[in-house]
Each structure stands twice: as structure tokens, then as C-alpha cells.
Design a protein around this motif. Structure first.
Motif, PDB file in Angstrom:
ATOM      1  N   PRO A   1       0.764  -0.832   0.175  1.00  0.00           N
ATOM      2  CA  PRO A   1       0.082  -0.128   0.473  1.00  0.00           C
ATOM      3  C   PRO A   1       0.764   1.131   0.071  1.00  0.00           C
ATOM      4  CG  PRO A   1      -0.892  -1.109   2.157  1.00  0.00           C
ATOM      5  CD  PRO A   1       0.926  -1.851   1.168  1.00  0.00           C
ATOM      6  N   GLY A   2       0.488   2.290  -0.636  1.00  0.00           N
ATOM      7  CA  GLY A   2       0.905   3.724   0.034  1.00  0.00           C
ATOM      8  C   GLY A   2      -0.268   4.841  -0.148  1.00  0.00           C
ATOM      9  N   ARG A   3       0.655   5.360  -0.291  1.00  0.00           N
ATOM     10  CA  ARG A   3       0.063   7.726  -0.128  1.00  0.00           C
ATOM     11  C   ARG A   3      -1.275   7.557  -1.267  1.00  0.00           C
ATOM     12  NH1 ARG A   3       3.982  11.709  -0.867  1.00  0.00           N
ATOM     13  NH2 ARG A   3       4.647  10.699   1.167  1.00  0.00           N
ATOM     14  N   ALA A   4      -0.779   6.966  -2.947  1.00  0.00           N
ATOM     15  CA  ALA A   4      -1.999   7.374  -3.896  1.00  0.00           C
ATOM     16  C   ALA A   4      -3.163   6.273  -3.506  1.00  0.00           C
ATOM     17  CB  ALA A   4      -1.563   7.046  -5.348  1.00  0.00           C
ATOM     18  N   MET A   5      -3.455   4.789  -2.319  1.00  0.00           N
ATOM     19  CA  MET A   5      -4.251   4.870  -1.974  1.00  0.00           C
ATOM     20  C   MET A   5      -4.722   5.120  -0.719  1.00  0.00           C
ATOM     21  SD  MET A   5      -2.353   0.345  -2.669  1.00  0.00           S
ATOM     22  CE  MET A   5      -4.066  -0.678  -2.466  1.00  0.00           C
ATOM     23  N   ARG A   6      -5.173   6.385  -1.276  1.00  0.00           N
ATOM     24  CA  ARG A   6      -5.791   7.329   0.149  1.00  0.00           C
ATOM     25  C   ARG A   6      -7.365   6.486   0.591  1.00  0.00           C
ATOM     26  NH1 ARG A   6      -6.516  10.254  -4.788  1.00  0.00           N
ATOM     27  NH2 ARG A   6      -8.478  10.947  -5.247  1.00  0.00           N
ATOM     28  N   ARG A   7      -7.805   5.652   0.430  1.00  0.00           N
ATOM     29  CA  ARG A   7      -9.017   5.076   1.300  1.00  0.00           C
ATOM     30  C   ARG A   7      -9.150   3.500   1.993  1.00  0.00           C
ATOM     31  NH1 ARG A   7     -14.379   7.294  -2.558  1.00  0.00           N
ATOM     32  NH2 ARG A   7     -14.171   8.831  -2.583  1.00  0.00           N
ATOM     33  N   LEU A   8      -7.578   3.083   1.576  1.00  0.00           N
ATOM     34  CA  LEU A   8      -7.533   1.969   1.832  1.00  0.00           C
ATOM     35  C   LEU A   8      -7.279   1.910   3.427  1.00  0.00           C
ATOM     36  CD1 LEU A   8      -6.550  -0.968   0.647  1.00  0.00           C
ATOM     37  CD2 LEU A   8      -4.630  -0.690   0.793  1.00  0.00           C
ATOM     38  N   ARG A   9      -8.458   0.505   3.842  1.00  0.00           N
ATOM     39  CA  ARG A   9      -8.595   0.497   5.253  1.00  0.00           C
ATOM     40  C   ARG A   9      -8.043  -0.359   6.049  1.00  0.00           C
ATOM     41  NH1 ARG A   9     -13.291  -0.688   6.951  1.00  0.00           N
ATOM     42  NH2 ARG A   9     -14.004  -0.774   4.731  1.00  0.00           N
ATOM     43  N   VAL A  10      -8.273  -2.011   5.487  1.00  0.00           N
ATOM     44  CA  VAL A  10      -8.486  -3.004   5.959  1.00  0.00           C
ATOM     45  C   VAL A  10      -7.017  -3.735   4.460  1.00  0.00           C
ATOM     46  CG1 VAL A  10      -8.826  -5.474   5.975  1.00  0.00           C
ATOM     47  CG2 VAL A  10     -10.024  -3.202   6.677  1.00  0.00           C
TER      48      VAL A  10
ATOM     49  N   ARG B   1       9.641 -10.931   3.336  1.00  0.00           N
ATOM     50  CA  ARG B   1      10.364 -10.469   4.366  1.00  0.00           C
ATOM     51  C   ARG B   1      10.444  -9.269   5.043  1.00  0.00           C
ATOM     52  NH1 ARG B   1      14.687 -14.068   4.629  1.00  0.00           N
ATOM     53  NH2 ARG B   1      14.644 -15.746   3.031  1.00  0.00           N
ATOM     54  N   GLU B   2       9.940  -8.296   4.250  1.00  0.00           N
ATOM     55  CA  GLU B   2       9.570  -6.992   4.702  1.00  0.00           C
ATOM     56  C   GLU B   2       8.561  -6.278   4.628  1.00  0.00           C
ATOM     57  OE1 GLU B   2      13.119  -3.619   3.709  1.00  0.00           O
ATOM     58  OE2 GLU B   2      12.186  -4.547   1.084  1.00  0.00           O
ATOM     59  N   LEU B   3       7.945  -4.950   5.335  1.00  0.00           N
ATOM     60  CA  LEU B   3       6.904  -4.462   4.544  1.00  0.00           C
ATOM     61  C   LEU B   3       7.153  -2.743   3.864  1.00  0.00           C
ATOM     62  CD1 LEU B   3       4.475  -5.196   7.519  1.00  0.00           C
ATOM     63  CD2 LEU B   3       4.039  -5.539   5.621  1.00  0.00           C
ATOM     64  N   PRO B   4       6.954  -2.843   2.855  1.00  0.00           N
ATOM     65  CA  PRO B   4       7.362  -1.460   1.877  1.00  0.00           C
ATOM     66  C   PRO B   4       7.261  -0.682   2.736  1.00  0.00           C
ATOM     67  CG  PRO B   4       5.044  -2.365   1.309  1.00  0.00           C
ATOM     68  CD  PRO B   4       5.791  -3.327   2.096  1.00  0.00           C
ATOM     69  N   SER B   5       7.909   0.723   2.940  1.00  0.00           N
ATOM     70  CA  SER B   5       7.742   1.528   3.890  1.00  0.00           C
ATOM     71  C   SER B   5       6.933   2.225   3.320  1.00  0.00           C
ATOM     72  CB  SER B   5       9.930   2.752   3.363  1.00  0.00           C
ATOM     73  OG  SER B   5       9.779   3.229   1.896  1.00  0.00           O
ATOM     74  N   SER B   6       6.454   2.450   1.987  1.00  0.00           N
ATOM     75  CA  SER B   6       5.416   3.079   1.433  1.00  0.00           C
ATOM     76  C   SER B   6       3.788   2.897   2.506  1.00  0.00           C
ATOM     77  CB  SER B   6       4.974   3.076  -0.134  1.00  0.00           C
ATOM     78  OG  SER B   6       4.917   1.721   0.588  1.00  0.00           O
ATOM     79  N   LEU B   7       4.242   1.424   3.431  1.00  0.00           N
ATOM     80  CA  LEU B   7       2.896   1.574   3.869  1.00  0.00           C
ATOM     81  C   LEU B   7       2.943   2.669   4.900  1.00  0.00           C
ATOM     82  CD1 LEU B   7       0.960  -0.260   5.358  1.00  0.00           C
ATOM     83  CD2 LEU B   7       2.326  -1.099   6.662  1.00  0.00           C
ATOM     84  N   THR B   8       3.529   2.975   5.416  1.00  0.00           N
ATOM     85  CA  THR B   8       3.725   4.829   6.409  1.00  0.00           C
ATOM     86  C   THR B   8       2.975   5.750   6.268  1.00  0.00           C
ATOM     87  OG1 THR B   8       5.552   5.222   6.147  1.00  0.00           O
ATOM     88  CG2 THR B   8       5.399   3.321   7.834  1.00  0.00           C
ATOM     89  N   GLU B   9       2.787   5.974   4.927  1.00  0.00           N
ATOM     90  CA  GLU B   9       2.519   6.747   4.093  1.00  0.00           C
ATOM     91  C   GLU B   9       0.676   6.613   3.510  1.00  0.00           C
ATOM     92  OE1 GLU B   9       4.405   7.553   0.523  1.00  0.00           O
ATOM     93  OE2 GLU B   9       6.488   7.669   1.957  1.00  0.00           O
TER      94      GLU B   9
END
Length: 288
Positions: free
Chosen positions: A145-154, A163-171
Motif C-alpha cells: 500500500p501507499g499514499r495514492a491508495m488514500r481510501r485503503l482501510r484493511v 521479508r519486509e513491509l514496504p516503507s510506503s505503508l506508513t504513507e
């Protein structure tokens, strides 16, 4: 012969029989919802694309659909809900993100054979639920997920090989629930705790997390040795159980308790019995 006369019959004028037939159409052109789940389907018919102007919900759970996500699905330009759980799908075409960017709200492709996701999924600006659990995904592209997915809840990505979650998740500003348990994750993205202010539930159990950074500890607190839960933020349910960071705390706690007095041991046992009567705060693996 005199060699004249054109040497053969004149060209035949086209008839109705020569006109190619129109593409087949479904019998219900105004159909809005279609559920064909739990049928032995290995593919979807091209006729499905004739519902592009009406169909908003397509359920194909628990079939046997093989290969890439069917092309006819990509033509359903009004589709809001797409459920393809528990099939034999091995690829999500990049065109899904481009063609359904302004319509799709729910995408469930859990329980398939998908090893990677296209970065174009980040274009799904109206998506609210993304479920990719129980595939073979090793890496998530930046932005999913990331910044452009501005309605994502779940966001549900448990039981993969991440092995990791993308840093964009925090955006991702609207994210409320993250399931990433049963992977190979080694660290929590920096800034997750302070940036995802609307986070209500995150399950990171059964991973390989060795250390929790100050940002995480400041909001959620250290995990309890017994339960693996972080309970400092009462508005967010955090499960870090079955990670090295918890196992070390559990081992240390066990060593300390072995040196306590019999009276302290009885008191500790009573407290543990009281805790065991409480309901489990979070299931390890809950489908979105």
C-alpha cells in the motif's frame, strides 16, 4: 476458345452470411451482482465483458480458475467488488490497476499462487480492502500500500513469504487494519507507529522481528512476555507474538520467575489464571 470473357465467375456480392457475428452477450445485460463461487470453473467466458456497463460485484471464490486473472474481468469498468479467493490464479495483470482505478473498492485474491503484485495496483485510488493472504508473495512493490491508495482501510497479507513491509505503508493515510502475520518479516517499517495515527489493529505475529524501534515502543509499548501483545495504546490492538523479540523477553521472564519465592509463585499463578479467563484479543489469521 477465343481467350475473352474474363476467365471465371464474377465476384460474389457480400451477403448477410459473410458478416462476422457480433460478440456473444450475456442474457442479463443489466446484471449488477454475479456470484459463481464454489463451481468447478477453470476460466471465465469472454461474454462476461458484455456486462461492463452494469456489473459492480463479481464473486468467484472457491473455483478452479487457472493462470492469470481473466482478461474479461479487466473490461468490467464499473466493478467495485472482485473476489477471486481460493483459486489457482498465478498472476495479476498490471492493467487491473489502470483500468479499474476509479471503481474498484474490494479486491480479494487470497488463497492463490501469486508470487508478486504489479506496482500498478497503487493506482486503485478507491480501494478500501486488499486481501492477498495465503499466496507465495516474497516482496510488495513500493506504493502497495501507499499514499495514492488514500481510501485503503484493511490490508491483509498474512501467510506469504514477505521479508519486509514496504516503507510506503506508513504513507497510507486511511489504513486501520494490517494483517502481516505468518511471514518472514525482520523489521517494522520506521515511522509506522507515529504516522499511521488511525491504526486500530496490526498483527505481526509469527515473523522474524528481532528489534522494535523507539517510534514503535513510544506508542505501543514493549510486548508482554506472556501474550506477545503490546497494550500501551488502548485504541490499537498490536500482536507481536512468536517473534525473536518476544521469545527473548519470555525466556528472560522465565529465568527470573524460577528464582522467586514460593509465595510469589502462588501469587503469579493466581494472576495468570485470571488473565486466562479473558477473551483472546486478536485472532492470529482472520480473513478480511
Amino acid at each position: 476458345g477465343d481467350g475473352g470473357g474474363g476467365g471465371g465467375a464474377p465476384p460474389r456480392s457480400p451477403s448477410l452470411d459473410d458478416t462476422p457475428p457480433p460478440p456473444p452477450r450475456m442474457a442479463c445485460p443489466d446484471l449488477r451482482e454475479l456470484n459463481v463461487g464454489r463451481n468447478p470453473l477453470t476460466s471465465l467466458p469472454d461474454e462476461l465483458s458484455s456486462l461492463s456497463g452494469s456489473l459492480t460485484s463479481l464473486w468467484c471464490d472457491d473455483c478452479s480458475i487457472r493462470g492469470p486473472l481473466p482478461e474479461c474481468v479487466l473490461r468490467l469498468e464499473r466493478l467495485e467488488t472482485l473476489r477471486m479467493s481460493n483459486n489457482d490464479i498465478d498472476r495479476i495483470p498490471p492493467a487491473l490497476g489502470r483500468r479499474l482505478s476509479s471503481s474498484l473498492r474490494v479486491l480479494c485474491v487470497d488463497g492463490n499462487r501469486i508470487s508478486s503484485l504489479p506496482q500498478e495496483l497503487s493506482l486503485l485510488e478507491r480501494l478500501e480492502i486488499l486481501n492477498v493472504r495465503k499466496n507465495g508473495i516474497e516482496r510488495l512493490p513500493h506504493g502497495v500500500p501507499g499514499r495514492a491508495m488514500r481510501r485503503l482501510r484493511v490490508f491483509h497479507a498474512s501467510s506469504n513469504a514477505l521479508r519486509e513491509l514496504p516503507s510506503s505503508l506508513t504513507e497510507c493515510p486511511s489504513i486501520e487494519t494490517v494483517y502481516a502475520n505468518a511471514n518472514r518479516i525482520e523489521r517494522v517499517p520506521g515511522g509506522l507507529a507515529s504516522k499511521l495515527i488511525g491504526l486500530k489493529k496490526i498483527n505481526l505475529s509469527t515473523n522474524r522481528i528481532e528489534v522494535l524501534d523507539e517510534d514503535f515502543l513510544s506508542r505501543f509499548g514493549a510486548p508482554e512476555a506472556k501474550s506477545g501483545l503490546c497494550q500501551k495504546d488502548s485504541d490499537c490492538n498490536v500482536n507481536i507474538d512468536q517473534n525473536p523479540v518476544v521469545e527473548r523477553a519470555r525466556s528472560s521472564s522465565s529465568s527470573s520467575s524460577s528464582q522467586t519465592s514460593p509465595r510469589a509463585e502462588r501469587s503469579s499463578a493466581a494472576a495468570a489464571a485470571a488473565v486466562s479467563m479473558e477473551p483472546t484479543p486478536m485472532d492470529v489469521d482472520v480473513s478480511a
